[in-house]
Design an enzyme around this catalytic site. Sequence first.
Site, PDB file in Angstrom:
ATOM      1  N   GLU A   1      -3.483  -9.987   3.471  1.00 23.28           N
ATOM      2  CA  GLU A   1      -4.265  -9.710   4.684  1.00 23.28           C
ATOM      3  C   GLU A   1      -5.299 -10.796   4.987  1.00 23.28           C
ATOM      4  OE1 GLU A   1      -2.804  -5.602   3.430  1.00 23.28           O
ATOM      5  OE2 GLU A   1      -3.426  -7.438   2.454  1.00 23.28           O
TER       6      GLU A   1
ATOM      7  N   GLU B   1       0.836  -1.209   0.000  1.00 24.79           N
ATOM      8  CA  GLU B   1       0.000   0.000   0.000  1.00 24.79           C
ATOM      9  C   GLU B   1       0.870   1.259   0.000  1.00 24.79           C
ATOM     10  OE1 GLU B   1      -4.083  -1.128   2.241  1.00 24.79           O
ATOM     11  OE2 GLU B   1      -2.249  -1.709   3.295  1.00 24.79           O
TER      12      GLU B   1
HETATM   13  N1  T1G Z   1       4.192  -7.539  11.785  1.00 25.68           N
HETATM   14  C1  T1G Z   1       4.866  -7.887  12.917  1.00 25.68           C
HETATM   15  N2  T1G Z   1       5.822  -8.858  12.974  1.00 25.68           N
HETATM   16  C2  T1G Z   1       6.099  -9.473  11.821  1.00 25.68           C
HETATM   17  C3  T1G Z   1       5.433  -9.177  10.597  1.00 25.68           C
HETATM   18  C4  T1G Z   1       4.451  -8.138  10.612  1.00 25.68           C
HETATM   19  N3  T1G Z   1       3.795  -7.777   9.518  1.00 25.68           N
HETATM   20  N4  T1G Z   1       5.930  -9.992   9.641  1.00 25.68           N
HETATM   21  C5  T1G Z   1       6.861 -10.761  10.237  1.00 25.68           C
HETATM   22  N5  T1G Z   1       6.968 -10.468  11.532  1.00 25.68           N
HETATM   23  C6  T1G Z   1       7.893 -11.065  12.511  1.00 25.68           C
HETATM   24  C7  T1G Z   1       7.602 -12.542  12.777  1.00 25.68           C
HETATM   25  O1  T1G Z   1       6.637 -12.701  13.783  1.00 25.68           O
HETATM   26  C8  T1G Z   1       8.979 -13.051  13.220  1.00 25.68           C
HETATM   27  O2  T1G Z   1       9.160 -12.676  14.555  1.00 25.68           O
HETATM   28  C9  T1G Z   1       9.934 -12.226  12.353  1.00 25.68           C
HETATM   29  O3  T1G Z   1       9.183 -11.071  11.945  1.00 25.68           O
HETATM   30  C10 T1G Z   1      10.397 -12.952  11.119  1.00 25.68           C
HETATM   31  O4  T1G Z   1       9.253 -13.415  10.438  1.00 25.68           O
HETATM   32  C11 T1G Z   1      -2.418  -2.052   6.781  1.00 25.68           C
HETATM   33  C12 T1G Z   1      -3.666  -4.512   7.513  1.00 25.68           C
HETATM   34  C13 T1G Z   1       7.569 -11.295   5.495  1.00 25.68           C
HETATM   35  C14 T1G Z   1       7.282 -13.400   4.286  1.00 25.68           C
HETATM   36  O5  T1G Z   1       0.790 -10.619   6.388  1.00 25.68           O
HETATM   37  O6  T1G Z   1       4.494 -13.304   5.697  1.00 25.68           O
HETATM   38  O7  T1G Z   1      -0.341  -4.832   6.382  1.00 25.68           O
HETATM   39  O8  T1G Z   1       9.316 -14.898  15.596  1.00 25.68           O
HETATM   40  O9  T1G Z   1       9.776 -15.877  10.617  1.00 25.68           O
HETATM   41  O10 T1G Z   1      10.046 -16.649   7.111  1.00 25.68           O
HETATM   42  O11 T1G Z   1      -3.522  -3.019   5.022  1.00 25.68           O
HETATM   43  O12 T1G Z   1       7.068 -12.851   7.925  1.00 25.68           O
HETATM   44  O13 T1G Z   1      11.383 -13.682  14.957  1.00 25.68           O
HETATM   45  O14 T1G Z   1       9.930 -12.860  16.833  1.00 25.68           O
HETATM   46  O15 T1G Z   1       7.902 -15.058   9.133  1.00 25.68           O
HETATM   47  O16 T1G Z   1      11.553 -14.723   6.448  1.00 25.68           O
HETATM   48  C15 T1G Z   1       0.318  -7.965   6.094  1.00 25.68           C
HETATM   49  C16 T1G Z   1       3.469 -11.235   7.295  1.00 25.68           C
HETATM   50  C17 T1G Z   1       0.121  -7.412   7.483  1.00 25.68           C
HETATM   51  C18 T1G Z   1       3.131 -10.503   6.050  1.00 25.68           C
HETATM   52  C19 T1G Z   1       9.056 -13.159   6.050  1.00 25.68           C
HETATM   53  N6  T1G Z   1       1.612  -8.600   6.018  1.00 25.68           N
HETATM   54  N7  T1G Z   1       4.839 -11.723   7.303  1.00 25.68           N
HETATM   55  O17 T1G Z   1       9.053 -14.528   6.301  1.00 25.68           O
HETATM   56  O18 T1G Z   1      10.302 -14.575   8.542  1.00 25.68           O
HETATM   57  S1  T1G Z   1      -1.485  -6.693   7.634  1.00 25.68           S
HETATM   58  C20 T1G Z   1       1.731  -9.918   6.165  1.00 25.68           C
HETATM   59  C21 T1G Z   1       5.220 -12.750   6.506  1.00 25.68           C
HETATM   60  C22 T1G Z   1      -1.373  -5.225   6.778  1.00 25.68           C
HETATM   61  C23 T1G Z   1      -2.459  -3.217   5.870  1.00 25.68           C
HETATM   62  C24 T1G Z   1      -2.657  -4.531   6.499  1.00 25.68           C
HETATM   63  C25 T1G Z   1       6.615 -13.253   6.677  1.00 25.68           C
HETATM   64  C26 T1G Z   1       7.598 -12.738   5.612  1.00 25.68           C
HETATM   65  P1  T1G Z   1       9.975 -13.566  15.530  1.00 25.68           P
HETATM   66  P2  T1G Z   1       9.237 -14.846   9.700  1.00 25.68           P
HETATM   67  P3  T1G Z   1      10.322 -15.181   7.072  1.00 25.68           P
END
Ligand code: T1G
Length: 709
Positions: free
Chosen positions: A130, A110
């Site tokens: 999402e 976004e």
């Molecule tokens: N927020 C907070 N923590 C996050 C995070 C996030 N978006 N993404 C990852 N982490 C933390 C995770 O918990 C872990 O923590 C560490 O980062 C490494 O992650 C406004 C409403 C990017 C593909 O859904 O899919 O945006 O365990 O082990 O395998 O409209 O993380 O080490 O303490 O998964 O390399 C939308 C979510 C949010 C993507 C990387 N975004 N993340 O994978 O590492 S909603 C997502 C992922 C939003 C807007 C809306 C994956 C990754 P810890 P990991 P990875």
Amino acid sequence: MSDFVRLTKDQDIAVITIDNPPVNALSPGVTEAIVAAVEHMEKDDRVKATVLIGAGKTFIAGADIKEFVKLTSGQRQDDIGILPQLLKIENSPKPVVVAIHGNALGGGLEVAQACHYRVAAADARVGQPEVNLGIIPGAGGTQRLPRLVGIEQAIEMCTTGKPVKTSQAAQFGLIDRAIEGDLLAGAVAFAREIAGKPIPKTRERSDKLGTPEENAAIFAAARENARKKYHNQICQLAAIDAIEAATKLPFEQGCEEERRLFDTCLYSDQSKAQIHVFFAEREVSKIPDIPKELPVIPVNSIAIVGAGTMGGGIAMVCANAGVPVLLKDTDPAALDRGIGAMRRNYDISVKRGRFTQAYVDERMKLIKTTLGYDDFVNADMVIEAVFETMPLKKQVFAELDRVCKKGAILSSNTSTLNIDEIAAMTSRPEAVIGMHFFSPANVMRLLEIVRGRRTGKEVIATCMQLSKKLGKVGVLVGNCRGFVGNRMFLPYIREAQFLVEEGAAPEAVDKALVDWGMAMGPLAVGDLGGLDVAYRIRKEYKQLETPGARQPFLEDRLVEMGRLGQKTGAGWYKYDAERRASSDPEIPPLVKKWVAESGVPQRQISAEEIVAREIYSLVNEGARILEEGYALRAGDIDTIYVNGYAFPAYRGGPLWYADTVGLKSVYDRVCEFHRQHGALWEPARMLKELATSGGTFANFQRVTAQATD
Ligand code: T1G
Ligand code: NAD
């Protein structure tokens, strides 16, 4: 400038680097820092344009999901408010070019859409995932994305949640240029090219929004598809509603509608459950008594014993991860069968566009076959997947102990046998561990990593890390019968048979669970895996059953008459050549006859009771596993069921679901079943304790997973 961004300049091009490890999430203050930096550059006359890039392994991976938990749990009252910040970027009088590497997901994409141009590294991925969290884009994504890629592509991206690669995104018009080589240099060059030209604002575009006439059919089809594909779920339909608003309302009003739909989803039980699953899947890799920095054993080659259903699938998993494999079986025909099955699986993936033929050829080159143990001495790790009998497993491990090098990891894919008993066949029990893949191994994400009494910590740490490299969700479990997943599954499939014995039609049992959200009913799952598999396990462990406890008999009868399920064309259902299931008119009279002989009283059974008995049988056994220490956290059990047994993520997993219902009413219902159906339903001590103390599974925490009793 703030800690979250660094500001530099390459002559007349400003560079804003976002730095919020590990994934540059839009945690509180990050968006504000980006905007402050953009506004700072606006005032610098020497700057013609700005590049926005992420530090570390990825661009912005979205909003900070932890903040959503604070919002829905009341820890935080104020709004996350990303959208207003993005308008400031879009309104900047100087062009902002976003440079994407790794992932631009959710709020990250976004931000990119609010910028004026988007360039990306060739291997980057962009998406609106999402819905995997039970929500929809909430920072203008449902309004800007259709303006950039059109209605259908926006619907596809927002309802599947699947990211797309740079090449595809460029085709859709989402990415303006794919950059080979140095991304920052390419982005700065691009920024220099467009500087001074009229600045395109995504929100002002309408050329891809279609007309109400054209769009009506698209939205109708999308809703119908979403209702079918995402049964019971609300977020996919909400995403479609929001995108439709983009075609009907001015941008600002469309964003208000998006916001209303976003909040409806965010405060739903479904989203809370899916966000629980997101963090639970990441928590499983944290083992309290195994320090994160413990050195791991390098695993650069794997040998597999047994090229059958599982051995072949596991070989594909290793090859797909780039790990050379040596595959052993007893005779050339068995090896040919194994290799043949792998080629068929790869062909399906090529047909589906998941892999290219070149990729498959590369992978197959990594798989070597053998009939002997000669080259096992070079293997860093062995995964044994021969027939499920203890004598054969012991024989194989004795052989492996003799031929494998010092320091090699010796693992078994056994689904039910005692890891310590197998380890005792070697002089190095500290090197023995269970690596329990799920069928089909090249598809199922779950991997139960079974800790034996003597399994060394570096062996565990190595396997936990390797599971991620293999693209699996590795969950550490203790060494009890059936470990965690199958141990809970036994009462689940047993209860299904009891329900049929008491008068429910097999179709009714399966339909109740599918309507509730399971991908497949328990009886159909039995037919899929083969009714003889559970039959053999029932026979093998008969002596361990609670004396006098009721035992199911229907599946034994089906197996004894050769109805093994899909593999014999008939089990609970009958199957055509394409393995499509249909009701078998032979079953009702058979069941009627067997039940009459057994004298089990018949009665009407509601779908509600079917679901309660099925799901609470999982909960009760899960509670026992937690209290006995064979799982570290309730979230581990939920992760096992969501990734290994197609338990709906929007219900959070068996134990999260029980917490959602309320443990007091779950416990009361289990007590009722205990009174009605006897000892098998004795409530687990932990369930009773938590129910009577007002506790939840989610707050239960154990220090170490028990090795064995
Ligand atoms: N927020 C907070 N923590 C996050 C995070 C996030 N978006 N993404 C990852 N982490 C933390 C995770 O918990 C872990 O923590 C560490 O980062 C490494 O992650 C406004 C409403 C990017 C593909 O859904 O899919 O945006 O365990 O082990 O395998 O409209 O993380 O080490 O303490 O998964 O390399 C939308 C979510 C949010 C993507 C990387 N975004 N993340 O994978 O590492 S909603 C997502 C992922 C939003 C807007 C809306 C994956 C990754 P810890 P990991 P990875
Ligand atoms: P399978 O019958 O498909 O394959 C077993 C293979 O082992 C056969 O090809 C056989 O020739 C080979 N074999 C037997 N003895 C051997 C030896 N001494 N050396 C080399 N190869 C030998 O069985 P499967 O379904 O792949 O199951 C294998 C293991 O995986 C079992 O322990 C089973 O419990 C476990 N498992 C199975 C599943 C499943 O759904 N099938 C799921 C998880 C775990």
